[in-house]
Structure formats: C-alpha cells, structure tokens
Enzyme design. Sequence first.
Site, mmCIF file in Angstrom:
data_model
loop_
_atom_site.group_PDB
_atom_site.id
_atom_site.type_symbol
_atom_site.label_atom_id
_atom_site.label_comp_id
_atom_site.label_asym_id
_atom_site.label_seq_id
_atom_site.Cartn_x
_atom_site.Cartn_y
_atom_site.Cartn_z
ATOM 1 N N LEU A 143 0.868 -1.170 0.000
ATOM 2 C CA LEU A 143 0.000 0.000 0.000
ATOM 3 C C LEU A 143 0.906 1.220 0.000
ATOM 4 C CD1 LEU A 143 -2.670 -0.897 2.738
ATOM 5 C CD2 LEU A 143 -2.922 -1.078 0.255
ATOM 6 N N ASP A 144 0.470 2.301 -0.635
ATOM 7 C CA ASP A 144 1.247 3.529 -0.580
ATOM 8 C C ASP A 144 1.425 3.973 0.872
ATOM 9 O OD1 ASP A 144 1.326 3.579 -3.328
ATOM 10 O OD2 ASP A 144 -0.324 5.004 -3.533
ATOM 11 N N LYS A 145 2.472 4.711 1.126
ATOM 12 C CA LYS A 145 2.762 5.186 2.481
ATOM 13 C C LYS A 145 1.538 5.825 3.142
ATOM 14 C CE LYS A 145 5.524 8.646 4.966
ATOM 15 N NZ LYS A 145 6.550 9.703 4.841
ATOM 16 N N ARG A 257 -5.424 5.920 -7.538
ATOM 17 C CA ARG A 257 -5.185 7.365 -7.566
ATOM 18 C C ARG A 257 -5.119 7.868 -9.009
ATOM 19 N NH1 ARG A 257 0.009 7.921 -3.894
ATOM 20 N NH2 ARG A 257 -0.349 10.157 -4.211
#
Length: 334
Positions: A143-145, A257
């Site tokens: 997962l993105d930060k 996104r």
Amino acid sequence: MSAAEDDIRTLTPEPDALGERLDRWLAAQCPDLSRSRCKALIEAGALSVDGAALTDPSAKLREGVYQLHVPAPEPASPRPEALPLDILFEDDHLIVVNKAAGMTVHPAAGAWTGTLVHALLHHCAGSLSGVGGVMRPGIVHRLDKDTSGVMVAAKSDAAHQGLSEQFAAHEAERAYIAFTRGAPKPRQGRIETRLGRSDHDRKKIAVLPEHSKAGKHAVTNYETLSVYGQVPGASVGTPVAARVACRLETGRTHQIRVHMAHIACPLLGDPLYGKGRGGVLAKLDDGKVFRDFSRQALHAAVLGFVHPVSGETLRFETDLPADMARLQGFLETL
C-alpha cells in the site's frame, strides 16, 4: 550513516562529450557505479549542474560543473524496531495487519527506518518469509505510504508463494474506499488502461496510450456509494464530492489514484494527482473539523484470500480510520 560519510564528486565534461546522454556519460565517469545506479541517482535528484538539480537521465550533457551526491551505504538489512501494529489475524504462516497511514511498507530511499518491515521483523522475531528479499521480507503486496488499510504478510515461504500466486492471478479480493473531488460519470463503471512511469514527472504514474508497449495493464472497477453537496453554478446533480468503492483486478503502483484522476475525480487530499487545496479541502482548514487532510483519501477496507496452507477462506474488513471518518462527517454537512 552520517552525512560526513556521503561521497560528493565534482565532474567537468570534456568538450567532445557534450550532447551525450547524461546517465551514459555519468557511468563512464564513475566506473564504480553501474549505469542503472547512475540513472537512479539522477532520478533522485543527486546530480546537479552549476547548482541546479537534474532529474532526467536521458537529458543531453551540457557545459558546466556537475556535482554528484552518492549517499553512504545503508545497512545491509533492516533491523527490528518495536513499532505499534494493529494485528487482525496471525498464525504460523501469515499475519494480517491494518496499516496506518504514514507508514511506509518496506525500506527504500528516504525511508530506511520506521517501516512496516521493521515492525514485522520485531514482532515476528525472525519468522518472516525471505522470498521477498533482504529489504522486503514477507511482503506480498504493498500500500502507498499514506494509504491506510488491510495488508497481509507471509511468515513462511509456502505462504509467500501461495499468496503471491493468488495476487498474480487476481484471485484475492481487494476493495478500497475513496473520497473523490466530484463524482464519477457514470456512477458505476470499469476503468481499463495501461499504466507506466510518466515521461514528464518520474514520481508520477501515467495512463499510457492503448497501443503502447510500455507500462502494464490495469483494471479498476468502481461504484459510487454516496455523493455530497452541489457545485455552485453547475447543473443540478453535480456533486462537490463522493464516496467511491474501488475493487482492483490488478494491483499497479498508484492505480486507484491515477485511474480516478483519469476520469476527472481525483482523490481528496492527493498531493500528487489532485488539483490543489481549493474547494472542499479549503473548508477543512477552519479548525472546526481538523486543521488539514494532507494525504490521499484512500483506505484499503477489504482483503480476502484463501489461506495458502490451510485452504481456509479468509476475509478481513476494517472501518474507516479516524481522519477519513471525520472527513466523511464533514462532507455529509455540505
């Protein structure tokens, strides 16, 4: 490592080298560095000419004084750190956690400590699968930060292999909740594109032409769950924002996104693919709700898969984290 141990190199090109590709020239000047390493350093902004940073490895060499900043080597492997974890499930083969926004998944440039890997190494006390490599032990997906939500990590090699096969075959259930600027049209649909690194900004992923041989196939299915407010002056039925469920068929970097921005509904708070802090988010800064919402409004709410060893069907669902719950509460007042 301290900054004193970094390697700062000053280089001045010969006249006959001008016009060469930047990363090729740099690799020739620094035989101890591979061309791929030189390319990565340039993309990270480690090379400058006359004080101006360069980030395009394919740029042409020009006159000037070049300075290359080679960071000191990082530790060969991450060390365990006692960091808090929200554990949803754990057995001898795998561990499922609810990752907090702000935590990077594995060590990389700019995040050599404080990652999920460091926390897992401490909690699991050496029982993580080594299939992911030294820097990514146990990591099957990411997962993105600044994306929160459910993740699974492998503690045994058998689990790692089995989970990886499920993710590669798109058999794992992955559902996200996003809050978007505006609402998708149509309200429910499927976004299918090729995604790859942007030629204009190496930090970004971009939608590539359908015929492109670069990038990877990406599919996101979405459904609008709620809409909020009405854009002043716009036609009736033009919401200010929406709550959208996104289900992944593929798991590409920044996929949701990029896809939501591609259909003109960027995620609220997204610093990379959003459209600034005007409109909805500007109203969040009045102190009545909270000072700021500076991350993308994205939460991995559901993760389902078959246990790779026991064969049991597992499914985990988490509530919105506090910041996104407050954001939803604010949107409901519009």
